[in-house]
Design a protein around this motif. Structure first.
Motif, mmCIF file in Angstrom:
data_model
loop_
_atom_site.group_PDB
_atom_site.id
_atom_site.type_symbol
_atom_site.label_atom_id
_atom_site.label_comp_id
_atom_site.label_asym_id
_atom_site.label_seq_id
_atom_site.Cartn_x
_atom_site.Cartn_y
_atom_site.Cartn_z
ATOM 1 N N GLY A 77 0.797 -1.221 0.000
ATOM 2 C CA GLY A 77 0.000 0.000 0.000
ATOM 3 C C GLY A 77 0.829 1.270 0.000
ATOM 4 O O GLY A 77 0.308 2.361 -0.222
ATOM 5 N N GLU A 78 2.123 1.151 0.236
ATOM 6 C CA GLU A 78 3.021 2.304 0.320
ATOM 7 C C GLU A 78 3.933 2.435 -0.894
ATOM 8 O O GLU A 78 4.852 3.232 -0.893
ATOM 9 C CB GLU A 78 3.882 2.188 1.592
ATOM 10 C CG GLU A 78 3.102 2.060 2.874
ATOM 11 C CD GLU A 78 2.331 3.316 3.244
ATOM 12 O OE1 GLU A 78 2.512 4.364 2.585
ATOM 13 O OE2 GLU A 78 1.548 3.248 4.198
ATOM 14 N N TYR A 79 3.684 1.636 -1.916
ATOM 15 C CA TYR A 79 4.580 1.610 -3.082
ATOM 16 C C TYR A 79 4.740 2.993 -3.708
ATOM 17 O O TYR A 79 5.858 3.427 -3.986
ATOM 18 C CB TYR A 79 4.071 0.591 -4.116
ATOM 19 C CG TYR A 79 5.038 0.370 -5.240
ATOM 20 C CD1 TYR A 79 6.038 -0.585 -5.130
ATOM 21 C CD2 TYR A 79 4.980 1.126 -6.403
ATOM 22 C CE1 TYR A 79 6.957 -0.789 -6.152
ATOM 23 C CE2 TYR A 79 5.893 0.937 -7.434
ATOM 24 C CZ TYR A 79 6.870 -0.025 -7.299
ATOM 25 O OH TYR A 79 7.785 -0.223 -8.306
ATOM 26 N N GLU A 80 3.656 3.686 -3.942
ATOM 27 C CA GLU A 80 3.728 5.007 -4.587
ATOM 28 C C GLU A 80 4.474 6.010 -3.710
ATOM 29 O O GLU A 80 5.260 6.811 -4.212
ATOM 30 C CB GLU A 80 2.336 5.530 -4.932
ATOM 31 C CG GLU A 80 1.719 4.851 -6.135
ATOM 32 C CD GLU A 80 2.586 4.965 -7.387
ATOM 33 O OE1 GLU A 80 3.114 6.061 -7.677
ATOM 34 O OE2 GLU A 80 2.766 3.934 -8.071
ATOM 35 N N THR A 81 4.229 5.967 -2.411
ATOM 36 C CA THR A 81 4.902 6.878 -1.485
ATOM 37 C C THR A 81 6.410 6.680 -1.549
ATOM 38 O O THR A 81 7.174 7.637 -1.704
ATOM 39 C CB THR A 81 4.414 6.621 -0.038
ATOM 40 O OG1 THR A 81 3.013 6.837 0.014
ATOM 41 C CG2 THR A 81 5.109 7.537 0.956
ATOM 42 N N VAL A 82 6.856 5.426 -1.444
ATOM 43 C CA VAL A 82 8.290 5.128 -1.452
ATOM 44 C C VAL A 82 8.884 5.412 -2.827
ATOM 45 O O VAL A 82 9.974 5.974 -2.933
ATOM 46 C CB VAL A 82 8.545 3.670 -1.014
ATOM 47 C CG1 VAL A 82 10.009 3.297 -1.193
ATOM 48 C CG2 VAL A 82 8.103 3.471 0.433
ATOM 49 N N SER A 83 8.171 5.078 -3.852
ATOM 50 C CA SER A 83 8.628 5.333 -5.215
ATOM 51 C C SER A 83 8.898 6.824 -5.411
ATOM 52 O O SER A 83 9.873 7.211 -6.070
ATOM 53 C CB SER A 83 7.568 4.819 -6.185
ATOM 54 O OG SER A 83 7.845 5.178 -7.473
ATOM 55 N N GLU A 84 8.087 7.650 -4.824
ATOM 56 C CA GLU A 84 8.244 9.107 -4.920
ATOM 57 C C GLU A 84 9.551 9.572 -4.262
ATOM 58 O O GLU A 84 10.166 10.535 -4.714
ATOM 59 C CB GLU A 84 7.040 9.791 -4.263
ATOM 60 C CG GLU A 84 6.955 11.277 -4.478
ATOM 61 C CD GLU A 84 6.767 11.682 -5.936
ATOM 62 O OE1 GLU A 84 7.298 12.751 -6.304
ATOM 63 O OE2 GLU A 84 6.120 10.960 -6.708
#
Length: 147
Positions: free
Chosen positions: A86-93
């Motif tokens: 669920g945190e993929y986009e956050t970390v990717s950023e």
């Protein structure tokens, strides 16, 4: 040609030395015949004599940088995909700007996941280094094992 024996801990030390900076800043080479590791760095003056043909002879194999083994931010994203999807986009950023690893570790620490990351990183690093040794005909001599 005999297969050079190498201790995993010595290989890991060389790998971490090479990976501590940008690719080609610090380098290490393994002698295929003896398993001896030679270090090169513009920042450190090592007392050992470095062979003249270190960078030109097939006798020596350069220790890979973490990016050569895909152990950089792709490893981070694999971890997040498995452990915190669920945190993929956050970390990717985080990886779109400088200081990404610091932000990533702070992020994991705030979610009590930092130790899991270190365990995952260690396991994946060991797997990649053992495969690299197989591909380069080095025999690892200690008992460290991949889970």
């Amino acid at each position: 040609m005999s297969i050079a024996k190498l201790r995993y801990s010595d290989l890991l030390d060389a790998f971490e030395f090479v990976s501590s900076g940008a690719p080609f800043d610090s380098r290490a080479f393994i002698d295929r015949d003896t398993g001896t590791i030679h270090y090169l760095s513009p920042e450190f003056d090592f007392e050992e004599e470095v062979p003249d043909d270190l960078e030109t002879s097939d006798r020596y194999v350069e220790v890979p940088h973490k990016h050569d083994l895909d152990l950089g931010h792709n490893l981070v994203l694999s971890f997040v995909e498995q452990e915190l999807p669920g945190e993929y986009e956050t970390v990717s950023e985080f990886f779109r700007k400088k200081g990404a690893y610091g932000r990533f570790k702070d992020f994991l620490n705030s979610r009590n996941q930092l130790e899991r990351w270190y365990e995952y990183e260690s396991r994946e690093t060991e797997k990649a280094l053992r495969l690299w040794c197989d591909e380069n005909a080095f025999e690892l001599t200690d008992d460290s094992s991949v889970a």
